[in-house]
Design an enzyme around this catalytic site. Structure first.
Site, PDB file in Angstrom:
ATOM      1  N   LEU A 295      28.440  35.143  20.740  1.00 20.16           N
ATOM      2  CA  LEU A 295      29.443  34.351  20.054  1.00 20.16           C
ATOM      3  C   LEU A 295      29.910  35.160  18.849  1.00 20.16           C
ATOM      4  CD1 LEU A 295      27.789  30.783  19.979  1.00 20.16           C
ATOM      5  CD2 LEU A 295      29.608  31.568  21.504  1.00 20.16           C
ATOM      6  N   ASP A 296      31.168  35.009  18.478  1.00 19.02           N
ATOM      7  CA  ASP A 296      31.669  35.696  17.295  1.00 19.02           C
ATOM      8  C   ASP A 296      30.895  35.241  16.057  1.00 19.02           C
ATOM      9  OD1 ASP A 296      33.589  36.988  18.821  1.00 19.02           O
ATOM     10  OD2 ASP A 296      35.060  35.396  18.515  1.00 19.02           O
ATOM     11  N   LYS A 297      30.912  36.055  15.041  1.00 20.08           N
ATOM     12  CA  LYS A 297      30.161  35.782  13.809  1.00 20.08           C
ATOM     13  C   LYS A 297      30.411  34.370  13.281  1.00 20.08           C
ATOM     14  CE  LYS A 297      29.679  37.353   9.002  1.00 20.08           C
ATOM     15  NZ  LYS A 297      30.126  38.340   7.992  1.00 20.08           N
TER      16      LYS A 297
END
Length: 327
Positions: free
Chosen positions: A137-139
Site C-alpha cells: 500500500l502507498d505510504k
C-alpha cells in the site's frame, strides 16, 4: 541465522520424458517456478545425488533431493514497532496499516518501515523475499495487508494475486459528484515526464482494471467503494484522476486544493487538514495458503476519513444547497 530446507521425492513414471525443471516444479509445487530454477542452477536440487541440467529429461523412478540453506536478509534491520494485527497464525499475518507508514525500506527510508516491524515481530520472515510482503500500500494509504510467514505461504499468495483470486476492496472519497458506479479499464505505466508518478499509458502501460460503486453522494464529493482486478502502482489514484474524480487530498494526482462554493467553515477546515489521499484498504479475502479455507477480514475507516465524511454530511444538512461549482 539461516534456515535449512531438506526434501526428497521420487519421480513418478507418468512424468517420465519431461524435463528436470518441469518435474521439479510438479514435485515441489509449494515453491515458485523461478525459485525451483534457481535452486537447480545452484546445485541444491539433485537427481540421484548428482547435479543435473534443468533441461535434461528424466525417465521416472529417480530420486530428486532438495537441500538448501536460506540465509536471512541481513541488509534490513528488525525494529520493535507497534503493529495493528488483525489476524495471525503460523503461515500468515494480517495487519491494518496506518497512514504515514512506508511498506518497504528504500533510499531515504532505510528504517521505520512495515518490513522492519515485521522482521522484529516474526523473525522467521527474514528468510523470505521482502520479509513475506506480497503486495503493498502507498505510504499514506491505510488498511489491510497480508504477509506470508513461510516460503510456501508466499508462493501460494503470490499465485492468488497473479490469478486475481484474492479479493481486495477499498473505500475512498473523491472530488466531484458521481452519478453511478462503473469500471475503468485503462493500462497504467510510468508517467512519461515524471518518474515519481504513474499515468494511463495506452501503448506502454500494463493492463489495469478498477471497479467502483457509490456509497454516498455529497454536494461536491462522493464516497465510493472500489475493487481491483489488477494491482498496478497507484492504480486507484491514477484511474480516478483519469475519469475526473481524483481522490481528496491526493498530493500527486489531485491537483491543487479547490474549495467548493458555499462550503461551510468546518468543511473548509477539514479539507485543508486532509493532506493525504483519502483511500483505505477496507476488505481483504483469500484462500488460506495451507488449509485452503476461504477467509475474510474487514476493518473500519480510519478516524481522519470518518471525520471528513461527518463534515461532508453536516455541510449538506446545514447548507441545503446543491451548488457544486468550484472557485
Amino acid at each position: 541465522m539461516a534456515e535449512r530446507i531438506v526434501k526428497e521425492a521420487q519421480v513418478p513414471f507418468d512424468l517420465g520424458g519431461n524435463r528436470f525443471d518441469q518435474i521439479s516444479t510438479e514435485l515441489f509445487g509449494d515453491y515458485s517456478r523461478s525459485r525451483i530454477q534457481s535452486w537447480i542452477k545452484e546445485g541444491a536440487l539433485k537427481v540421484d545425488g548428482k547435479v543435473t541440467k534443468p533441461k535434461e529429461k528424466l525417465f521416472g523412478g529417480e530420486i530428486v533431493t532438495l537441500d538448501i540453506v536460506i540465509e536471512a536478509q541481513e541488509d534490513h534491520e528488525a525494529q520493535e514497532m507497534a503493529l495493528d494485527i488483525v489476524y495471525e497464525d503460523d503461515d500468515i499475518l494480517i495487519v491494518n496499516k496506518p497512514a504515514g507508514l512506508v511498506v518497504h525500506p528504500a533510499v531515504g527510508n532505510r528504517d521505520g518501515t512495515l518490513m522492519n516491524a515485521i522482521l522484529h515481530h516474526a523473525p522467521e520472515t527474514a528468510h523470505i523475499p521482502r520479509a513475506g510482503i506480497v503486495h503493498r500500500l502507498d505510504k499514506e494509504t491505510t488498511g489491510l495487508m497480508v504477509v506470508a510467514k513461510t516460503l510456501i505461504a508466499q508462493t501460494d499468495l503470490v499465485s492468488q494475486l497473479q490469478e486475481r483470486s484474492m479479493g481486495r476492496e477499498y473505500e475512498a472519497i473523491s472530488i466531484g459528484i458521481m452519478t453511478g458506479g462503473g469500471m475503468v479499464d485503462e493500462p497504467i505505466g510510468r508517467h512519461p515526464h515524471n518518474r515519481q508518478k504513474q499515468a494511463v499509458e495506452p501503448v506502454r502501460g500494463k493492463n489495469a482494471v478498477t471497479h467502483y460503486r457509490l456509497v454516498e453522494r455529497f454536494k461536491n464529493h462522493t464516497h465510493i467503494r472500489l475493487k481491483l482486478e489488477t494491482g498496478r502502482t497507484h492504480q486507484i489514484r491514477v484511474h480516478m484522476a483519469f475519469i475526473q474524480y481524483p481522490l481528496v487530498g491526493d498530493p500527486q494526482y489531485g491537483g491543487r486544493l479547490k474549495m467548493p462554493k458555499a462550503c461551510s467553515p468546518e468543511l473548509q477546515e477539514e479539507l485543508r487538514k486532509f493532506r493525504r489521499q483519502a483511500l483505505h484498504a477496507k476488505r481483504l479475502e483469500l484462500a488460506h495458503p495451507v488449509t485452503g479455507e476461504w477467509m475474510e477480514w474487514e476493518v473500519d475507516l480510519p478516524d481522519d476519513m470518518k471525520t471528513l465524511l461527518a463534515a461532508l454530511k453536516r455541510d449538506v444538512v446545514e447548507s441545503g444547497s446543491d451548488d457544486s461549482e468550484y472557485f
